[in-house]
Design an enzyme around this catalytic site. Structure first.
Site, PDB file in Angstrom:
ATOM      1  CB  SER A 148     -10.208  10.095  -3.882  1.00 36.54           C
ATOM      2  OG  SER A 148      -8.921  10.669  -3.071  1.00 36.54           O
TER       3      SER A 148
ATOM      4  CG  HIS B 211      -1.993   0.803   1.034  1.00 33.98           C
ATOM      5  ND1 HIS B 211      -1.656   2.352   1.312  1.00 33.98           N
ATOM      6  CD2 HIS B 211      -3.411   1.080   1.030  1.00 33.98           C
ATOM      7  CE1 HIS B 211      -2.950   3.242   1.324  1.00 33.98           C
ATOM      8  NE2 HIS B 211      -3.531   1.699   0.820  1.00 33.98           N
TER       9      HIS B 211
ATOM     10  CD  GLU C 107      -5.121   1.894  -3.323  1.00 35.96           C
ATOM     11  OE1 GLU C 107      -6.434   2.188  -3.094  1.00 35.96           O
ATOM     12  OE2 GLU C 107      -4.194   1.300  -2.534  1.00 35.96           O
TER      13      GLU C 107
END
Ligand code: PGA
Length: 258
Positions: free
Chosen positions: A216, A98, A170
């Site tokens: 988002s 991440h 991401e």
């Protein structure tokens, strides 16, 4: 063979064990999961045992994930958690790489490769997160960045292991409260390049690896990402931290799928 639809959330450093367990049991009781869909819930380590106790009675298509794992099987690694510890709790998946772990805890692609081998070797699923920073985007190296992250992170993984692999794309600049939501036209070219890299690495099985978009995402934009040809699901933070928000975002994403 069409790829499955995946929808997941990562609670990051939020929630007590009882809060996570309550979330999971309410979700399992209220969500409808078609046969080609799997959901992913990734609470903090301290919540895993409490959620696993619910998980055993829950539908198999809600996977329980850990936010990180160490590559060694045991030893002098204070503060770390091994794959066998996760297996003993009934965890299905480990999130690796991440953006917050790469940025705040300096995880490198080579570290993530060791972790990927430990996780896949134990038969657990990997959700490998990749994505370019704002600076890398400005310099026009988004596709090079994700290709490097995939090639190093999955180095030495065999095509026969790809059924356990999923990728979260991401863009770092789109994540979290300070992030700018990406536009679908920003996402598709990078997602297509991820698909090409996976095909280059693994041949045909690589083309079946699901690619999730994250950063988002909320109910208003979820469907615009799942409509993209190379996006197979969503990986959501803040908008999915309530059961209502999770279900609303998941349903919007599912409805947008073409
Ligand atoms: P966000 O988080 O949906 O709150 O932007 C996404 C993530 O960190 O994976």
């Amino acid at each position: 063979m069409s790829r499955p639809f995946l929808f997941g959330t990562n609670f990051k450093m939020n929630q007590t064990p009882s809060e996570s367990a309550a979330f999971y049991s309410r979700l399992a009781a209220s969500v409808t999961i078609p046969p080609d869909v799997s959901l992913i819930v990734i609470p903090p380590f301290t919540s895993l045992a409490a959620v696993a106790a619910v998980d055993r009675q829950g539908p198999e298509s809600i996977w329980l994930g850990a936010q990180n794992v160490h590559w060694a099987s045991e030893g002098a690694y204070t503060g770390e958690i091994s794959v066998s510890m996760l297996l003993a709790l009934g965890v299905d998946l480990a999130l690796l790489g991440h953006a917050e772990r790469r940025r705040e805890f300096h995880e490198t692609d080579a570290d993530l490769n060791k972790k990927a081998h430990a996780v896949l070797g134990a038969g657990l699923r990997v959700l490998l997160a990749v994505g370019e920073t704002a600076e890398e985007r400005t310099f026009g190296v988004s596709t090079e960045t994700v290709a490097r992250q995939l090639k190093i992170g999955l180095h030495g993984v065999g095509p026969e292991q790809t059924g356990l692999v999923q990728i979260a794309y991401e863009p770092v600049w789109s994540i979290g409260a300070g992030g700018t939501p990406a536009r679908p036209e920003d996402v598709q070219p990078v997602a297509a390049s991820i698909r090409n890299t996976l095909a280059e690495l693994f041949g045909d099985p690589g083309t079946q690896i699901p690619i999730l978009y994250g950063g988002s995402v909320d109910p208003s934009n979820a469907g615009s990402f799942t409509a993209l040809p190379d996006i197979d699901g969503l990986f959501v933070g803040r908008a999915a931290w309530t059961v209502e928000g999770f279900i609303a975002t998941y349903e919007a994403g599912l409805a947008g799928r073409k």
